[in-house]
Design a protein around this motif. Structure first.
Motif, PDB file in Angstrom:
ATOM      1  N   LYS A 164     -22.597 -27.266   1.307  1.00  0.00           N
ATOM      2  CA  LYS A 164     -22.572 -28.611   1.892  1.00  0.00           C
ATOM      3  C   LYS A 164     -21.654 -28.650   3.106  1.00  0.00           C
ATOM      4  CE  LYS A 164     -23.330 -31.089  -2.480  1.00  0.00           C
ATOM      5  NZ  LYS A 164     -22.707 -31.969  -3.496  1.00  0.00           N
ATOM      6  N   PHE A 165     -20.477 -28.015   2.951  1.00  0.00           N
ATOM      7  CA  PHE A 165     -19.529 -27.990   4.068  1.00  0.00           C
ATOM      8  C   PHE A 165     -20.139 -27.280   5.273  1.00  0.00           C
ATOM      9  CE2 PHE A 165     -16.365 -25.974   6.695  1.00  0.00           C
ATOM     10  CZ  PHE A 165     -15.466 -26.996   6.930  1.00  0.00           C
ATOM     11  N   ASN A 166     -20.717 -26.103   5.056  1.00  0.00           N
ATOM     12  CA  ASN A 166     -21.279 -25.327   6.170  1.00  0.00           C
ATOM     13  C   ASN A 166     -22.421 -26.063   6.853  1.00  0.00           C
ATOM     14  OD1 ASN A 166     -19.527 -23.141   5.897  1.00  0.00           O
ATOM     15  ND2 ASN A 166     -20.810 -22.159   4.335  1.00  0.00           N
ATOM     16  N   LYS A 167     -23.193 -26.805   6.085  1.00  0.00           N
ATOM     17  CA  LYS A 167     -24.288 -27.587   6.662  1.00  0.00           C
ATOM     18  C   LYS A 167     -23.733 -28.673   7.594  1.00  0.00           C
ATOM     19  CE  LYS A 167     -28.430 -30.206   5.355  1.00  0.00           C
ATOM     20  NZ  LYS A 167     -28.184 -31.333   6.285  1.00  0.00           N
ATOM     21  N   LEU A 168     -22.727 -29.396   7.117  1.00  0.00           N
ATOM     22  CA  LEU A 168     -22.113 -30.438   7.942  1.00  0.00           C
ATOM     23  C   LEU A 168     -21.439 -29.835   9.179  1.00  0.00           C
ATOM     24  CD1 LEU A 168     -20.532 -32.593   5.098  1.00  0.00           C
ATOM     25  CD2 LEU A 168     -22.362 -33.326   6.627  1.00  0.00           C
ATOM     26  N   PHE A 169     -20.790 -28.692   9.006  1.00  0.00           N
ATOM     27  CA  PHE A 169     -20.096 -28.044  10.123  1.00  0.00           C
ATOM     28  C   PHE A 169     -21.092 -27.615  11.201  1.00  0.00           C
ATOM     29  CE2 PHE A 169     -18.239 -24.348  12.279  1.00  0.00           C
ATOM     30  CZ  PHE A 169     -17.038 -24.894  12.705  1.00  0.00           C
ATOM     31  N   SER A 170     -22.245 -27.111  10.782  1.00  0.00           N
ATOM     32  CA  SER A 170     -23.254 -26.659  11.751  1.00  0.00           C
ATOM     33  C   SER A 170     -23.820 -27.814  12.578  1.00  0.00           C
ATOM     34  CB  SER A 170     -24.390 -25.932  11.022  1.00  0.00           C
ATOM     35  OG  SER A 170     -25.120 -26.836  10.208  1.00  0.00           O
ATOM     36  N   GLU A 171     -23.710 -29.035  12.048  1.00  0.00           N
ATOM     37  CA  GLU A 171     -24.233 -30.218  12.760  1.00  0.00           C
ATOM     38  C   GLU A 171     -23.180 -30.879  13.645  1.00  0.00           C
ATOM     39  OE1 GLU A 171     -25.280 -32.568   9.416  1.00  0.00           O
ATOM     40  OE2 GLU A 171     -27.080 -31.400   8.890  1.00  0.00           O
TER      41      GLU A 171
ATOM     42  N   ILE B 177     -16.554 -38.064  13.648  1.00  0.00           N
ATOM     43  CA  ILE B 177     -15.427 -38.439  12.777  1.00  0.00           C
ATOM     44  C   ILE B 177     -15.918 -38.665  11.347  1.00  0.00           C
ATOM     45  CG2 ILE B 177     -13.733 -40.257  12.299  1.00  0.00           C
ATOM     46  CD1 ILE B 177     -13.430 -40.605  15.327  1.00  0.00           C
ATOM     47  N   GLN B 178     -17.060 -39.329  11.218  1.00  0.00           N
ATOM     48  CA  GLN B 178     -17.629 -39.588   9.898  1.00  0.00           C
ATOM     49  C   GLN B 178     -17.935 -38.272   9.173  1.00  0.00           C
ATOM     50  OE1 GLN B 178     -21.064 -42.221   9.923  1.00  0.00           O
ATOM     51  NE2 GLN B 178     -21.704 -41.485   7.905  1.00  0.00           N
ATOM     52  N   LYS B 179     -18.532 -37.325   9.915  1.00  0.00           N
ATOM     53  CA  LYS B 179     -18.865 -36.035   9.311  1.00  0.00           C
ATOM     54  C   LYS B 179     -17.606 -35.273   8.909  1.00  0.00           C
ATOM     55  CE  LYS B 179     -23.476 -34.890  11.022  1.00  0.00           C
ATOM     56  NZ  LYS B 179     -24.063 -34.840   9.668  1.00  0.00           N
ATOM     57  N   ILE B 180     -16.585 -35.338   9.752  1.00  0.00           N
ATOM     58  CA  ILE B 180     -15.330 -34.636   9.439  1.00  0.00           C
ATOM     59  C   ILE B 180     -14.698 -35.223   8.184  1.00  0.00           C
ATOM     60  CG2 ILE B 180     -12.950 -34.262  10.237  1.00  0.00           C
ATOM     61  CD1 ILE B 180     -14.130 -33.901  13.062  1.00  0.00           C
ATOM     62  N   LYS B 181     -14.761 -36.526   8.023  1.00  0.00           N
ATOM     63  CA  LYS B 181     -14.222 -37.153   6.809  1.00  0.00           C
ATOM     64  C   LYS B 181     -14.989 -36.683   5.570  1.00  0.00           C
ATOM     65  CE  LYS B 181     -12.156 -41.259   8.908  1.00  0.00           C
ATOM     66  NZ  LYS B 181     -12.206 -42.728   9.060  1.00  0.00           N
ATOM     67  N   GLU B 182     -16.319 -36.538   5.707  1.00  0.00           N
ATOM     68  CA  GLU B 182     -17.122 -36.003   4.599  1.00  0.00           C
ATOM     69  C   GLU B 182     -16.731 -34.558   4.311  1.00  0.00           C
ATOM     70  OE1 GLU B 182     -21.411 -36.588   4.869  1.00  0.00           O
ATOM     71  OE2 GLU B 182     -21.070 -38.271   6.237  1.00  0.00           O
ATOM     72  N   MET B 183     -16.534 -33.773   5.373  1.00  0.00           N
ATOM     73  CA  MET B 183     -16.119 -32.380   5.217  1.00  0.00           C
ATOM     74  C   MET B 183     -14.752 -32.285   4.544  1.00  0.00           C
ATOM     75  SD  MET B 183     -17.471 -31.251   8.967  1.00  0.00           S
ATOM     76  CE  MET B 183     -16.720 -29.648   9.082  1.00  0.00           C
ATOM     77  N   ASN B 184     -13.846 -33.175   4.921  1.00  0.00           N
ATOM     78  CA  ASN B 184     -12.502 -33.169   4.321  1.00  0.00           C
ATOM     79  C   ASN B 184     -12.548 -33.474   2.833  1.00  0.00           C
ATOM     80  OD1 ASN B 184     -11.392 -32.513   6.771  1.00  0.00           O
ATOM     81  ND2 ASN B 184     -10.536 -34.519   7.192  1.00  0.00           N
ATOM     82  N   ARG B 185     -13.446 -34.362   2.441  1.00  0.00           N
ATOM     83  CA  ARG B 185     -13.599 -34.658   1.008  1.00  0.00           C
ATOM     84  C   ARG B 185     -14.075 -33.407   0.249  1.00  0.00           C
ATOM     85  NH1 ARG B 185     -15.073 -39.910   2.827  1.00  0.00           N
ATOM     86  NH2 ARG B 185     -17.273 -39.341   3.066  1.00  0.00           N
ATOM     87  N   LEU B 186     -14.959 -32.647   0.893  1.00  0.00           N
ATOM     88  CA  LEU B 186     -15.449 -31.412   0.275  1.00  0.00           C
ATOM     89  C   LEU B 186     -14.334 -30.359   0.193  1.00  0.00           C
ATOM     90  CD1 LEU B 186     -18.930 -31.149   2.044  1.00  0.00           C
ATOM     91  CD2 LEU B 186     -18.526 -31.689  -0.367  1.00  0.00           C
ATOM     92  N   ILE B 187     -13.530 -30.278   1.242  1.00  0.00           N
ATOM     93  CA  ILE B 187     -12.411 -29.319   1.261  1.00  0.00           C
ATOM     94  C   ILE B 187     -11.472 -29.588   0.095  1.00  0.00           C
ATOM     95  CG2 ILE B 187     -10.365 -28.569   2.552  1.00  0.00           C
ATOM     96  CD1 ILE B 187     -11.984 -29.195   5.130  1.00  0.00           C
ATOM     97  N   GLU B 188     -11.218 -30.859  -0.184  1.00  0.00           N
ATOM     98  CA  GLU B 188     -10.304 -31.230  -1.276  1.00  0.00           C
ATOM     99  C   GLU B 188     -10.847 -30.832  -2.648  1.00  0.00           C
ATOM    100  OE1 GLU B 188      -9.699 -35.364  -0.590  1.00  0.00           O
ATOM    101  OE2 GLU B 188      -8.334 -35.044   1.105  1.00  0.00           O
TER     102      GLU B 188
END
Length: 438
Positions: free
Chosen positions: A21-28, A38-49
């Motif tokens: 999920k993280f890699n998919k969001l990062f690629s976009e 910013i919205q995508k980064i916040k989603e990525m940060n939730r996944l990182i946690e």
């Protein structure tokens, strides 16, 4: 048709692992406008946690950091958004004891170093927050901030940490600032006047009003304890004014009440376990650097032996590494050895060794702990003038070892280690060390 397509996509996204999920969001990320980014980064940060140390290691590679560097260079990712992502990566990696050496081999490190010097030159002309963001990202990944920038970096971070507002947003900023300060290595000599009044105020204010998060409070102590290496006068304040041993005992006891010690299976260490792990490392530094000893230190030893007994294999970081280094730090101190013996440290270690399902790594570290304790006991008894007391100590310890079937257990593990080619030469092959050093 569109409805079904949407459902299919949702199911597929749900089936992806956290890293996928993280890699998919990062690629976009580079194709989004600023607000969407910013919205995508916040989603990525939730996944990182949600990630454990293994996942963090697998996701945050040199290639990923190089990609972030490329996006910044091509202006597809601005620095503010990069800070938002990088601070979360650094924060979670640090708390999971996952030190990201991949960052050090990436082009992003060089880009950070250029930026930090560039912002340092104009720090008096503008808001210092940009410099703070750079320092936080830099120190979370690489704890050796350039010496010429150190004083400014510490001063800026302390300004943030001194904010006493109790809103969630401010608390997060304070926690990040103190966590970053705790990363600065012991060898860096910072002038006492630059940090001491502020860090003392931060600790004393929390002791009175409890305004800091658990990680923030531990980080404030970590920063101060590390400074003791270069500043002898700090010991009096740490031990007798701020009462570190008492405070650490209280914090670890409170955290232990919330930690799920009985859980089964390999899972991500919970928040309480992470903070306990950090406290134990700080305690090791305290005993290594501060030579004072009082009743509060005795209570601290009691607390730690209790935690060692409670923690199961899922809290390996607590059971193995931290307790080992803790005992190493006190191995030449008679009063500490007395406190360990009085509070059942030998029994606690033997319990681990004789567990039928114990992992070899746990047994190996337990044997190391036991050897240090026995050597310390031997040294203490050599100084003991009363022959009766000396013989009694020997008798009690030896009987306990025989009662637990310890000798047979060690020889049994010796066979396992040789068979599996996993054993510590200095600890297992010299089995007699455990029996004749008394």
């Amino acid at each position: 048709m569109d409805v079904f397509a949407g459902c299919t996509m949702s199911v597929k996204m749900w089936e992806l692992t956290v890293s996928e999920k993280f890699n998919k969001l990062f690629s976009e990320l580079e194709y989004c406008k600023k607000a969407k980014q910013i919205q995508k980064i916040k989603e990525m940060n939730r996944l990182i946690e949600e990630m454990n140390s293994e996942t963090l290691d697998s996701v945050f590679t040199t290639d990923l950091f190089n990609e972030i560097s490329r996006m910044i260079e091509e202006k597809k990712l601005n620095w503010n958004n990069a800070f938002l992502l990088l601070k979360c990566i650094g924060n979670c990696s640090l708390l999971n004891n996952c030190y990201d050496f991949e960052f050090l081999h990436s082009s992003l490190l060089e880009r950070f170093e250029e930026l930090i010097f560039e912002e340092y030159k104009k720090i008096e002309e503008k808001n210092k927050m940009v410099f703070v963001n750079i320092c936080e990202c830099y120190l979370l990944f690489y704890n050796e901030v350039p010496h010429q920038l150190l004083s400014t970096c510490v001063s800026c971070l302390l300004i943030i940490a001194l904010n006493k507002e109790e809103t969630e947003e401010v608390q997060k900023k304070v926690e990040m600032a103190l966590l970053t300060l705790s990363c600065i290595i012991e060898d860096f000599n910072i002038e006492k006047r630059l940090y001491f009044p502020d860090i003392k105020e931060i600790i004393e204010y929390h002791q009175k009003f409890h305004n800091l998060t658990q990680i923030a409070y531990q980080s404030a102590w970590e920063f101060l304890i590390k400074r003791r290496r270069n500043e002898d006068s700090l010991e009096e304040v740490i031990v007798n004014e701020l009462h570190f041993a008492r405070e650490a005992t209280k914090e670890v006891e409170e955290l232990a009440k919330c930690a799920n010690w009985k859980r089964k299976g390999k899972m991500k260490m919970g928040k309480e376990g992470i903070v306990i792990s950090r406290w134990l490392k700080t305690l090791g530094k305290f005993l290594d650097l501060c030579k004072s000893w009082d009743d509060e230190c005795d209570e601290l030893i009691h607390c730690l032996v209790s935690r060692f007994r409670e923690a199961n294999d899922n809290y390996g970081e607590i059971n193995n590494v931290n307790m080992y280094f803790f005992i190493q730090a006190v191995r030449r101190r008679d009063k500490a050895i007395d406190a360990f013996l009085k509070n059942g440290a030998i029994e606690a270690v033997l319990e681990k060794v004789v567990q039928l399902n114990a992992k070899l790594r746990i047994v190996d570290n337990s044997l190391r702990m036991l050897k240090i304790l026995l050597f310390g006991l031997k040294s203490e008894m050599e100084k003991e003038n009363d022959e009766v007391k000396r013989k009694e100590k020997k008798r009690v310890v030896r009987e306990k070892m025989e009662e637990e079937g310890f000798e047979d257990c060690v020889y049994g593990y010796l066979h396992c280690w040789i068979k599996d080619k996993y054993f510590s030469y200095s600890f297992v092959l010299n089995v007699e060390d455990y029996f004749f050093n008394l």
